[in-house]
Design an enzyme around this catalytic site. Sequence first.
Site, PDB file in Angstrom:
ATOM      1  N   HIS A 290      39.707  41.623  23.805  1.00  0.00           N
ATOM      2  CA  HIS A 290      38.781  42.742  23.605  1.00  0.00           C
ATOM      3  C   HIS A 290      38.863  43.723  24.767  1.00  0.00           C
ATOM      4  CE1 HIS A 290      36.849  41.299  20.029  1.00  0.00           C
ATOM      5  NE2 HIS A 290      36.332  40.227  20.595  1.00  0.00           N
TER       6      HIS A 290
ATOM      7  N   HIS B  28      40.150  35.198  23.962  1.00  0.00           N
ATOM      8  CA  HIS B  28      39.476  36.005  22.937  1.00  0.00           C
ATOM      9  C   HIS B  28      38.815  37.229  23.580  1.00  0.00           C
ATOM     10  CE1 HIS B  28      36.943  36.313  19.151  1.00  0.00           C
ATOM     11  NE2 HIS B  28      36.280  37.087  19.998  1.00  0.00           N
ATOM     12  N   GLU B  29      38.014  36.998  24.625  1.00  0.00           N
ATOM     13  CA  GLU B  29      37.300  38.097  25.271  1.00  0.00           C
ATOM     14  C   GLU B  29      38.244  39.016  26.041  1.00  0.00           C
ATOM     15  OE1 GLU B  29      34.269  38.828  24.691  1.00  0.00           O
ATOM     16  OE2 GLU B  29      33.910  37.030  23.508  1.00  0.00           O
TER      17      GLU B  29
END
Length: 369
Positions: free
Chosen positions: A61, A57-58
Site C-alpha cells: 500500500h 501487505h501494508e
Amino acid sequence: MAGIRIGVHWSVLVIVLVLALGLAGRFPDTYPGRPSWQYWITGLLGAVVFLLSLLAHELSHALVARRNGVGVDDITLWLLGGIARLRSEAPTPGAEVRIAGVGPLVSLSLGVLFGVLAGLFGALYGAGLAVETLVWLAGINLLLAVFNALPAAPLDGGRLLRALVWHKTGNPLRATAVATGAGRALGWVLIGVGLYLVLFGALFSGFWLVVVGWFLIAMASAEGSRAKLREVLSGVPVRQAMGPDPVTVPASLTVARFLTAPEYRYRHSAFPVVDAEQHPVGLVNVKTAAGVPEVERDSPVTSVMIPIEDIPTPHPDDPLVRVLPALDSSPAHRALAVENGRVAGTVTSSDISRVTSWLASSSWRSRTF
C-alpha cells in the site's frame, strides 16, 4: 524499509503468542510423538512469518501510494494487523483503486506462493511440521485477501467501493459515506455472529469476531467523522484559521535565553524558528526545551527544534482541508503557513476546531432562521 518507518506496537506480542499457541496446540494431534520444543518453535516461526506477510501487505500500500503522489508517514503493526499512515487521500478514483487493490493482491499472491511451497516440500520430504505450517500460512493469507476485499471501510474493499462511487458520482464525500456505512454494517454483522458463537460455546472464535467487528465500527465511524469535517471545511482557506504574525525565535538564540526571555513566556507552547533572512527552519517546543539539562542550555534552539521538513508548510490561500492529514501526522501537530518564504501564521488543531464550530453554528443558524 524503502525509506518508510516501520513500527511495532506492544500488542503484536499478544497476537504472536496467540498464533504460536494455536499452531503448537494443533501439531500434536496431526504429528504426535515429537518433542514439545519442536511444536513451539515451528508455531512461533509460523506466527512471525505471518506478521511479515502483514508487513508485506501494508508495505505494498505504502509503495503504491508514494508512486501515486501520496506521502507515507509510517507503518505500524499491532494486535489486529497493520496500518499504513498516509499523509493525504488519493487524488483520483484511479489512484484509490491502485493503492487499495494492491494489498489483497499481495496477500493472494503470498497465499498461492505458500501453497506451492507446501506442495513442493510435501513431494520432496513428505508430510511434516514444515508442510503443515506452510499450508496454514497459505490458508490464512488467502483468508486475509478475501476479508480485506470485502466492500466495507476501512478495509481495502471499502476503498475500492469508495473509488467506484467516487468515479460514478464525482463526489468523494458521498463515496466515503457509502463506504463507511458499509463498514459499520459489516461490523455489526460480525459482532452479531460473534455473540452467537459465544452463546453456543465457541468462546475464542466468537470473541475475536466481536473484537474485529467493534474495530470496523470504530474505524468506519472515525472515517465518516473526518469526511464530515472535510465537508464543513470545504472552500475554507488556511488564512481563515491561522493565527497571523506569530512570534518567531531566531535560530541563533540559545535554549537558556529562549526559556527566560519574556516574549516567549506564557504565550504559546511552541514557536517557529527562523534564520537570519526570516525563513522558517523549524519549530521549537517549550516543553522540549525545558527538558534540556542546565549544562546543555547554551546550545542553540536548533538543536532541540523539529526541522521544517517534518512540519506542514501550506500557503495561506491553500485549502484548509488539505492540511488536516498532515497536521495529524506531524510530530509538531502544527502547520506553519508560509508566504513569500516567511512565516505568515500558525495552524493548530484548536484553530481548526474553532473554525469548524463557527461554521457549524453558522450553518445551523442559516437552516433555523
